[in-house]
Each structure stands twice: as structure tokens, then as C-alpha cells.
Design a protein around this motif. Structure first.
Motif, PDB file in Angstrom:
ATOM      1  N   GLY A   1       0.833  -1.190   0.000  1.00 20.82           N
ATOM      2  CA  GLY A   1       0.000   0.000   0.000  1.00 20.82           C
ATOM      3  C   GLY A   1       0.874   1.248   0.000  1.00 20.82           C
ATOM      4  O   GLY A   1       2.097   1.178   0.185  1.00 20.82           O
ATOM      5  N   LEU A   2       0.249   2.391  -0.192  1.00 22.19           N
ATOM      6  CA  LEU A   2       0.991   3.653  -0.249  1.00 22.19           C
ATOM      7  C   LEU A   2       1.771   3.930   1.040  1.00 22.19           C
ATOM      8  O   LEU A   2       2.952   4.273   0.975  1.00 22.19           O
ATOM      9  N   PRO A   3       1.169   3.799   2.238  1.00 23.00           N
ATOM     10  CA  PRO A   3       1.948   4.077   3.459  1.00 23.00           C
ATOM     11  C   PRO A   3       3.154   3.139   3.621  1.00 23.00           C
ATOM     12  O   PRO A   3       4.236   3.584   4.011  1.00 23.00           O
ATOM     13  N   GLN A   4       2.959   1.857   3.284  1.00 20.76           N
ATOM     14  CA  GLN A   4       4.074   0.916   3.396  1.00 20.76           C
ATOM     15  C   GLN A   4       5.161   1.222   2.372  1.00 20.76           C
ATOM     16  O   GLN A   4       6.352   1.121   2.673  1.00 20.76           O
ATOM     17  N   THR A   5       4.755   1.610   1.174  1.00 21.70           N
ATOM     18  CA  THR A   5       5.713   1.956   0.124  1.00 21.70           C
ATOM     19  C   THR A   5       6.543   3.166   0.546  1.00 21.70           C
ATOM     20  O   THR A   5       7.766   3.182   0.385  1.00 21.70           O
ATOM     21  N   ILE A   6       5.875   4.170   1.099  1.00 23.00           N
ATOM     22  CA  ILE A   6       6.590   5.361   1.578  1.00 23.00           C
ATOM     23  C   ILE A   6       7.522   4.986   2.716  1.00 23.00           C
ATOM     24  O   ILE A   6       8.672   5.423   2.765  1.00 23.00           O
ATOM     25  N   ALA A   7       7.047   4.146   3.645  1.00 31.08           N
ATOM     26  CA  ALA A   7       7.875   3.732   4.780  1.00 31.08           C
ATOM     27  C   ALA A   7       9.115   2.970   4.307  1.00 31.08           C
ATOM     28  O   ALA A   7      10.223   3.203   4.805  1.00 31.08           O
ATOM     29  N   VAL A   8       8.919   2.063   3.354  1.00 32.59           N
ATOM     30  CA  VAL A   8      10.058   1.326   2.805  1.00 32.59           C
ATOM     31  C   VAL A   8      11.062   2.293   2.192  1.00 32.59           C
ATOM     32  O   VAL A   8      12.273   2.174   2.400  1.00 32.59           O
ATOM     33  N   GLY A   9      10.588   3.258   1.441  1.00 38.18           N
ATOM     34  CA  GLY A   9      11.481   4.224   0.806  1.00 38.18           C
ATOM     35  C   GLY A   9      12.205   5.104   1.803  1.00 38.18           C
ATOM     36  O   GLY A   9      13.408   5.331   1.682  1.00 38.18           O
ATOM     37  N   VAL A  10      11.488   5.602   2.808  1.00 39.08           N
ATOM     38  CA  VAL A  10      12.102   6.489   3.805  1.00 39.08           C
ATOM     39  C   VAL A  10      13.129   5.724   4.636  1.00 39.08           C
ATOM     40  O   VAL A  10      14.257   6.187   4.833  1.00 39.08           O
ATOM     41  N   ILE A  11      12.759   4.542   5.106  1.00 40.16           N
ATOM     42  CA  ILE A  11      13.700   3.750   5.910  1.00 40.16           C
ATOM     43  C   ILE A  11      14.883   3.310   5.048  1.00 40.16           C
ATOM     44  O   ILE A  11      16.033   3.333   5.491  1.00 40.16           O
ATOM     45  N   GLY A  12      14.603   2.942   3.806  1.00 45.57           N
ATOM     46  CA  GLY A  12      15.686   2.589   2.888  1.00 45.57           C
ATOM     47  C   GLY A  12      16.613   3.758   2.629  1.00 45.57           C
ATOM     48  O   GLY A  12      17.831   3.580   2.533  1.00 45.57           O
ATOM     49  N   ALA A  13      16.053   4.960   2.526  1.00 52.32           N
ATOM     50  CA  ALA A  13      16.888   6.152   2.317  1.00 52.32           C
ATOM     51  C   ALA A  13      17.781   6.402   3.520  1.00 52.32           C
ATOM     52  O   ALA A  13      18.954   6.770   3.365  1.00 52.32           O
ATOM     53  N   ILE A  14      17.258   6.189   4.717  1.00 47.68           N
ATOM     54  CA  ILE A  14      18.065   6.383   5.927  1.00 47.68           C
ATOM     55  C   ILE A  14      19.182   5.354   5.978  1.00 47.68           C
ATOM     56  O   ILE A  14      20.347   5.693   6.218  1.00 47.68           O
ATOM     57  N   ILE A  15      18.858   4.081   5.732  1.00 44.68           N
ATOM     58  CA  ILE A  15      19.871   3.023   5.746  1.00 44.68           C
ATOM     59  C   ILE A  15      20.890   3.236   4.632  1.00 44.68           C
ATOM     60  O   ILE A  15      22.105   3.184   4.854  1.00 44.68           O
ATOM     61  N   GLY A  16      20.402   3.489   3.423  1.00 45.50           N
ATOM     62  CA  GLY A  16      21.306   3.704   2.290  1.00 45.50           C
ATOM     63  C   GLY A  16      22.183   4.926   2.470  1.00 45.50           C
ATOM     64  O   GLY A  16      23.364   4.911   2.129  1.00 45.50           O
ATOM     65  N   GLY A  17      21.610   5.995   3.015  1.00 42.45           N
ATOM     66  CA  GLY A  17      22.401   7.201   3.254  1.00 42.45           C
ATOM     67  C   GLY A  17      23.506   6.969   4.261  1.00 42.45           C
ATOM     68  O   GLY A  17      24.630   7.438   4.084  1.00 42.45           O
TER      69      GLY A  17
END
Length: 80
Positions: A26-42
Motif C-alpha cells: 500500500g501507499l503508506p508501506q511503500t513510503i515507509a520502505v522508501g524512507v527507511i531505505g533512504a536512511i539506511i542507504g544514506g
């Protein structure tokens, strides 16, 4: 403003990542995956760049020392 930008980038990154991994979220999970992934990747990218920076600094210091010694031998020892 940074939070809004993080959500926008996170939504895009999450969308792309879920499509690559062939997952339907869903949209909230997709955003959460992206935000958490951005933090980890960064964080990982900063560590890699820091390590490369230290390595590059060491290589640069060695090259600088070699150039200094070469200049010393050519210009100062040659005058004796």
C-alpha cells in the motif's frame, strides 16, 4: 521542509524498489520502505565515502611525500 522532501523521495524510492522486487504494498508501506531505505542507504553511503576519503587521503599523502622527496633530491641535493 526536509521532512516533506524525505517523504517525496521515499515514496519514489519505495515505488521503484517495490517494482524491482515485484511486491505489492500500500501507499503508506511503500513510503515507509522508501524512507527507511533512504536512511539506511544514506548511512551506508556516508560510511563508504568516509572510508574512501580516508584511503584517498592516505594515497594523496604518500604521493605528496614522494613528490617532496623527489623535489628535494633533484633541486637541493643536485646543487651540492
Amino acid at each position: 521542509m526536509a521532512i516533506i522532501w524525505l517523504i517525496i523521495i521515499g515514496a519514489a524510492a519505495g515505488f521503484i524498489a517495490t517494482r524491482i522486487m515485484d511486491m505489492e504494498l500500500g501507499l503508506p508501506q511503500t513510503i515507509a520502505v522508501g524512507v527507511i531505505g533512504a536512511i539506511i542507504g544514506g548511512a551506508l553511503l556516508r560510511l563508504v565515502l568516509a572510508a574512501l576519503g580516508w584511503g584517498a587521503g592516505l594515497v594523496g599523502a604518500i604521493i605528496g611525500a614522494l613528490l617532496l622527496l623527489w623535489g628535494y633530491k633533484v633541486f637541493l641535493e643536485g646543487r651540492r
